[in-house]
Design an enzyme around this catalytic site. Structure first.
Site, PDB file in Angstrom:
ATOM      1  N   ASP A   2       0.835  -1.204   0.000  1.00 14.54           N
ATOM      2  CA  ASP A   2       0.000   0.000   0.000  1.00 14.54           C
ATOM      3  C   ASP A   2       0.867   1.249   0.000  1.00 14.54           C
ATOM      4  OD1 ASP A   2      -2.567   1.432   2.178  1.00 14.54           O
ATOM      5  OD2 ASP A   2      -2.347   1.439  -0.015  1.00 14.54           O
ATOM      6  N   LYS A  30       3.009   3.390  -5.661  1.00 16.07           N
ATOM      7  CA  LYS A  30       2.478   2.378  -6.587  1.00 16.07           C
ATOM      8  C   LYS A  30       3.545   1.858  -7.535  1.00 16.07           C
ATOM      9  CE  LYS A  30      -0.743   3.409  -4.046  1.00 16.07           C
ATOM     10  NZ  LYS A  30      -0.740   2.638  -2.770  1.00 16.07           N
ATOM     11  N   ASP A  68      -3.208  -3.046  -2.504  1.00 16.07           N
ATOM     12  CA  ASP A  68      -4.249  -2.024  -2.578  1.00 16.07           C
ATOM     13  C   ASP A  68      -4.050  -1.192  -3.849  1.00 16.07           C
ATOM     14  OD1 ASP A  68      -5.248   0.907  -0.656  1.00 16.07           O
ATOM     15  OD2 ASP A  68      -6.451  -0.505  -1.817  1.00 16.07           O
ATOM     16  N   ASN A  69      -5.108  -0.533  -4.315  1.00 22.68           N
ATOM     17  CA  ASN A  69      -5.040   0.477  -5.384  1.00 22.68           C
ATOM     18  C   ASN A  69      -4.621  -0.051  -6.748  1.00 22.68           C
ATOM     19  OD1 ASN A  69      -3.517   2.102  -2.730  1.00 22.68           O
ATOM     20  ND2 ASN A  69      -5.554   2.705  -3.439  1.00 22.68           N
ATOM     21  N   GLU A 127     -11.313   4.269  -1.479  1.00 21.61           N
ATOM     22  CA  GLU A 127     -11.782   4.597  -0.131  1.00 21.61           C
ATOM     23  C   GLU A 127     -12.654   5.855  -0.118  1.00 21.61           C
ATOM     24  OE1 GLU A 127      -8.631   3.780  -0.873  1.00 21.61           O
ATOM     25  OE2 GLU A 127      -7.228   5.344  -0.378  1.00 21.61           O
TER      26      GLU A 127
HETATM   27  O1  LIG Z   1      -0.081   6.967  -2.588  1.00 21.94           O
HETATM   28  C1  LIG Z   1      -0.763   6.200  -1.936  1.00 21.94           C
HETATM   29  N1  LIG Z   1      -0.246   5.464  -0.958  1.00 21.94           N
HETATM   30  C2  LIG Z   1       1.202   5.575  -0.652  1.00 21.94           C
HETATM   31  C3  LIG Z   1       1.446   6.442   0.561  1.00 21.94           C
HETATM   32  C4  LIG Z   1       2.709   5.983   1.215  1.00 21.94           C
HETATM   33  N2  LIG Z   1       2.899   5.893   2.538  1.00 21.94           N
HETATM   34  N3  LIG Z   1       4.124   5.399   2.736  1.00 21.94           N
HETATM   35  C5  LIG Z   1       4.679   5.194   1.536  1.00 21.94           C
HETATM   36  C6  LIG Z   1       5.979   4.607   1.346  1.00 21.94           C
HETATM   37  C7  LIG Z   1       6.499   3.754   2.331  1.00 21.94           C
HETATM   38  C8  LIG Z   1       7.729   3.152   2.167  1.00 21.94           C
HETATM   39  C9  LIG Z   1       8.435   3.388   1.012  1.00 21.94           C
HETATM   40  N4  LIG Z   1       9.658   2.946   0.602  1.00 21.94           N
HETATM   41  C10 LIG Z   1       9.860   3.491  -0.621  1.00 21.94           C
HETATM   42  N5  LIG Z   1       8.831   4.286  -0.980  1.00 21.94           N
HETATM   43  C11 LIG Z   1       7.933   4.226   0.027  1.00 21.94           C
HETATM   44  C12 LIG Z   1       6.696   4.852   0.183  1.00 21.94           C
HETATM   45  N6  LIG Z   1       3.810   5.554   0.548  1.00 21.94           N
HETATM   46  C13 LIG Z   1      -2.245   6.103  -2.162  1.00 21.94           C
HETATM   47  C14 LIG Z   1      -2.852   7.060  -2.978  1.00 21.94           C
HETATM   48  C15 LIG Z   1      -4.236   7.035  -3.196  1.00 21.94           C
HETATM   49  C16 LIG Z   1      -4.888   8.047  -4.048  1.00 21.94           C
HETATM   50  C17 LIG Z   1      -5.975   7.694  -4.873  1.00 21.94           C
HETATM   51  C18 LIG Z   1      -6.607   8.648  -5.666  1.00 21.94           C
HETATM   52  C19 LIG Z   1      -6.150   9.956  -5.656  1.00 21.94           C
HETATM   53  F1  LIG Z   1      -6.765  10.885  -6.419  1.00 21.94           F
HETATM   54  C20 LIG Z   1      -5.067  10.309  -4.849  1.00 21.94           C
HETATM   55  C21 LIG Z   1      -4.449   9.371  -4.062  1.00 21.94           C
HETATM   56  C22 LIG Z   1      -5.026   6.044  -2.593  1.00 21.94           C
HETATM   57  C23 LIG Z   1      -4.406   5.078  -1.796  1.00 21.94           C
HETATM   58  O2  LIG Z   1      -5.148   4.100  -1.199  1.00 21.94           O
HETATM   59  C24 LIG Z   1      -3.038   5.103  -1.595  1.00 21.94           C
HETATM   60  O3  LIG Z   1      -2.484   4.108  -0.817  1.00 21.94           O
HETATM   61 MG   LIG Z   2      -3.939   2.516  -0.579  1.00 21.87          MG
END
Ligand SMILES: O=C(NCCc1nnc(-c2ccc3[nH]cnc3c2)[nH]1)c1cc(-c2ccc(F)cc2)cc(O)c1O
Ligand SMILES: [Mg+2]
Length: 215
Positions: free
Chosen positions: A141, A144, A169-170, A199
């Site tokens: 999650d 992406k 997810d996603n 969500e």
């Molecule tokens: O970007 C997302 N999630 C990612 C956050 C994250 N939190 N931690 C990290 C991490 C953690 C370790 C990592 N190691 C290397 N990169 C890393 C990134 N990334 C995300 C975006 C949406 C979304 C949908 C529609 C829209 F219009 C805008 C947004 C919906 C979702 O359910 C998501 O999960």
């Molecule tokens: Mg997500």
């Protein structure tokens, strides 16, 4: 300066949820994100699918990539039996700081190891640092475009073994096309799509469950 969205989510938890009651933490976040401000938690609809997969797998060790505010961490940890744990990786220190407090409020800190850093840096150290042999469940999650490279890295590090379940997810929104193509076409995975919605919205999204079949 203005508070951040994760800070406002934490405040909603601290004012609406009961300490030590994970379900009240989940309900408080869902209510805030549905009626006040959207946020990228897996949410209640996809969260119920996540719950059913966790119950089906009954994992001892879980890896979550992408903690954000800890919503799905709490969903997973609340279903784990004593002795089981979830290692959750968060890249953004501000998200991690909020997630620690949300997890603490839920009373599940003994079942959670929150690690700050990049997935690519940490995955090669998982065995040595956490004494993990292989993960029973991986919840993807995070960013992406990291789903596919991190899945390959987990395979190379021997952290995915026969029976390991990947839940992503996603896969539709924002979408992970290269990851989907890989798990759906690989002879080493048995993949299944759970259709749902992004969500707190009516937009289509879903979870992809992929079981590793071994080499
Ligand atoms: O970007 C997302 N999630 C990612 C956050 C994250 N939190 N931690 C990290 C991490 C953690 C370790 C990592 N190691 C290397 N990169 C890393 C990134 N990334 C995300 C975006 C949406 C979304 C949908 C529609 C829209 F219009 C805008 C947004 C919906 C979702 O359910 C998501 O999960
Ligand atoms: Mg997500």
């Amino acid at each position: 300066t203005r508070t951040s969205r994760p800070q406002r989510i934490l405040k909603a938890v601290q004012t609406k949820a009961t300490v030590g009651d994970p379900q009240s933490v989940i309900t408080a976040i869902d209510h805030f994100c549905r009626h006040r401000e959207w946020a990228m938690n897996v949410g209640d609809e996809k969260g119920s699918i996540l719950d059913s997969v966790v119950n089906e797998v009954s994992p001892v060790t879980v890896l979550e990539l992408g903690t954000y505010c800890g919503y799905s961490t709490v969903r997973i940890a609340r279903l784990l039996p004593p002795g089981a744990c979830v290692i959750t990786l968060e890249f953004n220190p501000d998200y991690a700081a909020i997630a620690r407090q949300v997890i603490k409020w839920s009373g599940l800190e003994d079942k959670v190891q929150l690690v700050e850093g990049a997935s690519g840096d940490w995955i090669p150290w998982m065995k040595e640092h956490f004494g993990v042999q292989a993960f029973d469940l991986v919840f993807l999650d995070h960013w992406k475009e990291r789903y596919l490279p991190d899945t390959k890295l987990l395979e190379e590090c021997g952290l995915i073994q026969k029976g390991t379940v990947l839940l992503a997810d996603n896969v539709i929104c924002p979408g992970t096309p290269d990851y989907l193509e890989y798990v759906r076409n690989s002879p080493h995975y048995n993949s299944q799509y759970y259709r749902s919605h992004l969500e707190y919205t009516k937009a289509e999204d879903g979870l992809e469950k992929s079981v590793f079949l071994g080499y």
